[in-house]
Design a protein around this motif. Structure first.
Motif, mmCIF file in Angstrom:
data_model
loop_
_atom_site.group_PDB
_atom_site.id
_atom_site.type_symbol
_atom_site.label_atom_id
_atom_site.label_comp_id
_atom_site.label_asym_id
_atom_site.label_seq_id
_atom_site.Cartn_x
_atom_site.Cartn_y
_atom_site.Cartn_z
ATOM 1 N N VAL A 117 -10.463 32.750 14.681
ATOM 2 C CA VAL A 117 -11.794 32.325 14.258
ATOM 3 C C VAL A 117 -12.258 31.220 15.194
ATOM 4 N N TYR A 118 -13.435 31.419 15.764
ATOM 5 C CA TYR A 118 -14.033 30.441 16.664
ATOM 6 C C TYR A 118 -15.059 29.639 15.874
ATOM 7 N N ALA A 119 -15.002 28.323 16.012
ATOM 8 C CA ALA A 119 -15.915 27.476 15.245
ATOM 9 C C ALA A 119 -16.330 26.256 16.054
ATOM 10 N N GLU A 120 -17.560 25.855 15.822
ATOM 11 C CA GLU A 120 -18.036 24.578 16.344
ATOM 12 C C GLU A 120 -17.869 23.584 15.204
ATOM 13 N N VAL A 121 -17.005 22.608 15.412
ATOM 14 C CA VAL A 121 -16.656 21.665 14.350
ATOM 15 C C VAL A 121 -17.224 20.300 14.681
ATOM 16 N N LYS A 122 -17.998 19.777 13.754
ATOM 17 C CA LYS A 122 -18.576 18.444 13.903
ATOM 18 C C LYS A 122 -17.828 17.515 12.953
#
Length: 153
Positions: A117-122
């Protein structure tokens, strides 16, 4: 009419079978649940979602520490600390950092036993905000997804 009933029964049975086998469980949901547990400082939930040798060592150390403290003090200090973390925000006003994940994509192997799973995490904290592109590696064990590793892209 009889064929329609038979078709309906077959479809319901197939749906129940697929649901029972975990076919509809999505690895993205597990990543979002992990982020939610992080935001609520729920270490028990986080530990339950991860299958990793390093995390297993932490669990063993906490169990050992808890057993020792229970033997000497009559109270499991490790469990007390882990149970206290989620309410510390209300009691002490500690906010800690917050994590927000936006899933940007995912891949699964053909047998649906491993996923990426690819995610942009802030991550937001009192001092700074940081955005990272992370890859979550998951493995399905007993119809449930477990995070096995997280790496930065």
């Amino acid at each position: 009419m009889k064929r329609m009933k038979l078709f309906l029964v077959v479809m319901v049975c197939a749906g129940v079978f697929l649901y029972y086998m975990g076919y509809f469980a999505k690895p993205e949901e597990r990543v979002n649940a992990f982020v939610d547990a992080y935001n609520h400082q729920d270490m028990n939930k986080m530990f339950e979602m991860v299958k990793n040798p390093e995390v297993d060592k932490i669990k063993s150390a906490l169990k050992f520490t808890g057993s020792i403290s229970e033997a000497f003090l009559g109270i499991n200090v490790a469990e007390l600390l882990i149970d206290f973390l989620p309410i510390s925000e209300d009691v002490l006003g500690y906010k800690g950092s917050r994590m927000y994940a936006e899933i940007t994509g995912s891949e699964m192997d053909i047998l649906r036993t491993e996923a990426t799973v690819y995610a942009e995490v802030k991550t937001e904290s009192n001092q700074a905000n940081e955005i990272q592109n992370l890859v979550f590696y998951l493995k399905k064990v007993d119809r449930a997804w477990y995070i096995t590793d997280v790496k930065e892209m």
